[in-house]
Structures are given as C-alpha cells and as structure tokens.
Motif scaffolding. Structure first.
Motif, PDB file in Angstrom:
ATOM      1  N   TRP A  13       0.842  -1.196   0.000  1.00 20.01           N
ATOM      2  CA  TRP A  13       0.000   0.000   0.000  1.00 20.01           C
ATOM      3  C   TRP A  13       0.880   1.250   0.000  1.00 20.01           C
ATOM      4  O   TRP A  13       1.926   1.289   0.651  1.00 20.01           O
ATOM      5  CB  TRP A  13      -0.897   0.025   1.231  1.00 20.01           C
ATOM      6  N   SER A 132       0.064  -7.355  -5.254  1.00 22.34           N
ATOM      7  CA  SER A 132      -1.064  -6.451  -5.428  1.00 22.34           C
ATOM      8  C   SER A 132      -0.642  -5.087  -4.893  1.00 22.34           C
ATOM      9  O   SER A 132       0.165  -4.998  -3.958  1.00 22.34           O
ATOM     10  CB  SER A 132      -2.300  -6.955  -4.681  1.00 22.34           C
ATOM     11  N   GLY A 134      -1.939  -1.103  -3.685  1.00 23.30           N
ATOM     12  CA  GLY A 134      -3.062  -0.272  -3.282  1.00 23.30           C
ATOM     13  C   GLY A 134      -2.636   1.133  -2.918  1.00 23.30           C
ATOM     14  O   GLY A 134      -1.467   1.386  -2.604  1.00 23.30           O
ATOM     15  N   ASP A 158      -4.422  -1.674  -7.892  1.00 26.55           N
ATOM     16  CA  ASP A 158      -5.497  -2.654  -7.772  1.00 26.55           C
ATOM     17  C   ASP A 158      -6.594  -2.181  -6.831  1.00 26.55           C
ATOM     18  O   ASP A 158      -7.773  -2.473  -7.053  1.00 26.55           O
ATOM     19  CB  ASP A 158      -4.936  -3.988  -7.255  1.00 26.55           C
ATOM     20  N   TYR A 159      -6.224  -1.462  -5.769  1.00 22.75           N
ATOM     21  CA  TYR A 159      -7.198  -1.024  -4.765  1.00 22.75           C
ATOM     22  C   TYR A 159      -6.935   0.440  -4.417  1.00 22.75           C
ATOM     23  O   TYR A 159      -5.791   0.849  -4.234  1.00 22.75           O
ATOM     24  CB  TYR A 159      -7.086  -1.849  -3.476  1.00 22.75           C
ATOM     25  N   ILE A 182     -11.142  -4.933   1.704  1.00 24.58           N
ATOM     26  CA  ILE A 182     -11.243  -4.687   0.264  1.00 24.58           C
ATOM     27  C   ILE A 182     -10.318  -5.624  -0.521  1.00 24.58           C
ATOM     28  O   ILE A 182     -10.678  -6.149  -1.574  1.00 24.58           O
ATOM     29  CB  ILE A 182     -10.898  -3.218  -0.061  1.00 24.58           C
ATOM     30  N   SER A 183      -9.133  -5.851   0.012  1.00 21.71           N
ATOM     31  CA  SER A 183      -8.149  -6.675  -0.694  1.00 21.71           C
ATOM     32  C   SER A 183      -8.445  -8.164  -0.583  1.00 21.71           C
ATOM     33  O   SER A 183      -7.979  -8.950  -1.413  1.00 21.71           O
ATOM     34  CB  SER A 183      -6.749  -6.405  -0.145  1.00 21.71           C
TER      35      SER A 183
END
Length: 250
Positions: A13, A132, A134, A158-159, A182-183
């Motif tokens: 993140w 991923s 974010g 992705d987020y 969310i993930s």
C-alpha cells in the motif's frame, strides 16, 4: 536496503501525496496558475505572498481534519476563506468566492502529473513480482482518483481506499482494516504500508499490525514507531516468489 519478498507479503500500500505523486511540486504549479488567472493577484502582490498566507492555514486545517476535529467540507470551506479575510477582503466577498477558488485549485491540481523520483519504476518492479498494489489516502475521493489517472498510475493500482469511503482518516486503524477487507487478505502481516508521514501512514500501519516503511527524502523525519526508513525507492529490493517444481515419485 529493504527487501519486499513476495513469499512474505501480498499487498503493498502507498500513501498518494508526496509518496507516489509529488504533491508539493504539483500544488505549487496549480497554485501559481490559479494566482495568475483569478482575483488572487488583486489582493496579493506576488504568488509567494499568497503561499505564505494560504499554506499555514491549509496545513493547520489538515491537521485538525486528520485528528477528526473537523469535516472535509469544513476544511474546504475555510482554507481559502480565512487567508482572503486575513488579507483584507470582506467576509461576505471571501465567503462568496472561496468555494469557486477551492474547486478551481483542486481541478488544476488533479491535472498535474509529476511523480516522486523512482515511484514508477518501483510500481513496475512490484507488478512484475506479482504483488497487489493499493493506495491508502486521506485525500478527497474524486480529486485523488483524477490524480491517479493524470499521473498514469491507473494500470498499477489494484485497490484505492480513501478516508471518505468510511468517514475516518489515517491513523485510525479502521481505515486499514477496511483496506484489508477490500483486498481480501485478512492477515495484517501480509500488508506493507509505504508513506511519508510518521503520524498518519506509519502510526496507523503499525497499530494495524502491518509492516511500515517511511519515505524520508530529506532526512528530516523522526519516527518513534517500529518502522524502517528509506531516502528513495531504489533502497527497496523486490523479490519474486519462486515456485519449486514438485518431485515426481518414481
């Protein structure tokens, strides 16, 4: 050198402003054009005079917003109004034009494209390694979305989790818990937060059980939380997950 190993972490993140996007540079450019093309130039001799009037007020309001003391709407209604009144504009006139100046500034800001050096390269390395990615930000929803798009980051993200999504701001752990929901990765130990603010990004991540990395580009920040510090994104080593072939029983 800090190692991000795909075997250990799933989601990386980022804070957005002054972590991925060069907010200071973009904000100055947006404010310069706003100054040249609006009523601001009639009340302030130079753009630097306007900056000196605006930024202390804006910074104080953002601190209050981050502490949960004021709403986003109140922040936006006051940050242009107060320096205009302080400069000698009547309260009625300042109250009338402040909203349009705020909207104009945010639009100009959202169109600026400058990134923190090395940000794009790091995102590419993380993507290639299978992480991923974010964004976790206290910024305003439509503005942050436009910033991501203008800066060419959409394909890497992705987020996107913003404080307005659930009505709390970093460092409130509820925002980090929402990000995990969310993930779909519920283990805090699988999440990493990279940000430039010890009080919001780092404290919130640590309190949520995440790994935290402080981006301190100028060596001026102090963090009293268990976090690692980098001066630039080249100090992050990204390692892919290597799958070993299963042995075939003979």
């Amino acid at each position: 050198m800090i190692e991000l190993d795909r075997r250990q972490y799933d989601v990386i993140w980022f804070d957005l402003d002054d972590t991925l996007i060069d907010f200071r540079l973009n904000s100055h450019r947006a404010m310069e054009s706003l100054f040249r093309e609006t009523v601001l130039k009639d009340y302030f001799k130079e753009v630097e005079d306007w900056w000196n009037a605006y930024y202390p007020v804006n910074n104080r309001l953002w601190t209050e917003y981050g502490n949960g003391e004021i709403s986003a709407d109140f922040l936006r209604s006051e940050r242009f109004y107060r320096p205009l009144v302080n400069s000698g504009m009547s309260e009625s006139e300042a109250r009338e034009i402040a909203p349009s100046l705020d909207n104009d500034y945010l639009y100009r800001l959202s169109k600026e494209k400058s990134l923190i050096p090395g940000a794009l390269n790091l995102l590419q390395r993380l993507r290639e390694a299978g992480f991923s990615i974010g964004v976790l930000s206290n910024g305003f929803n439509p503005v942050q979305q436009r910033k991501i798009e203008s800066a060419g980051l959409t394909s890497f993200i992705d987020y996107t989790v913003l404080s307005e999504d659930i009505g709390v701001t970093k460092p409130d752990t509820r925002l980090f818990e929402h990000a995990m929901d969310i993930s779909g990765i519920v283990s805090p130990k699988r999440h990493v937060m990279i940000g430039d603010n010890p009080s919001t990004d780092i404290r919130g991540a640590v309190d949520a059980g995440w790994k935290a990395i402080l981006l301190d580009r100028y060596g001026l920040l102090y963090v009293n939380h268990p976090a690692e510090k980098i001066a630039n994104f080249e100090e992050i080593l990204v390692k892919k997950r290597i799958f070993s072939p299963k042995k075939v029983q003979k």
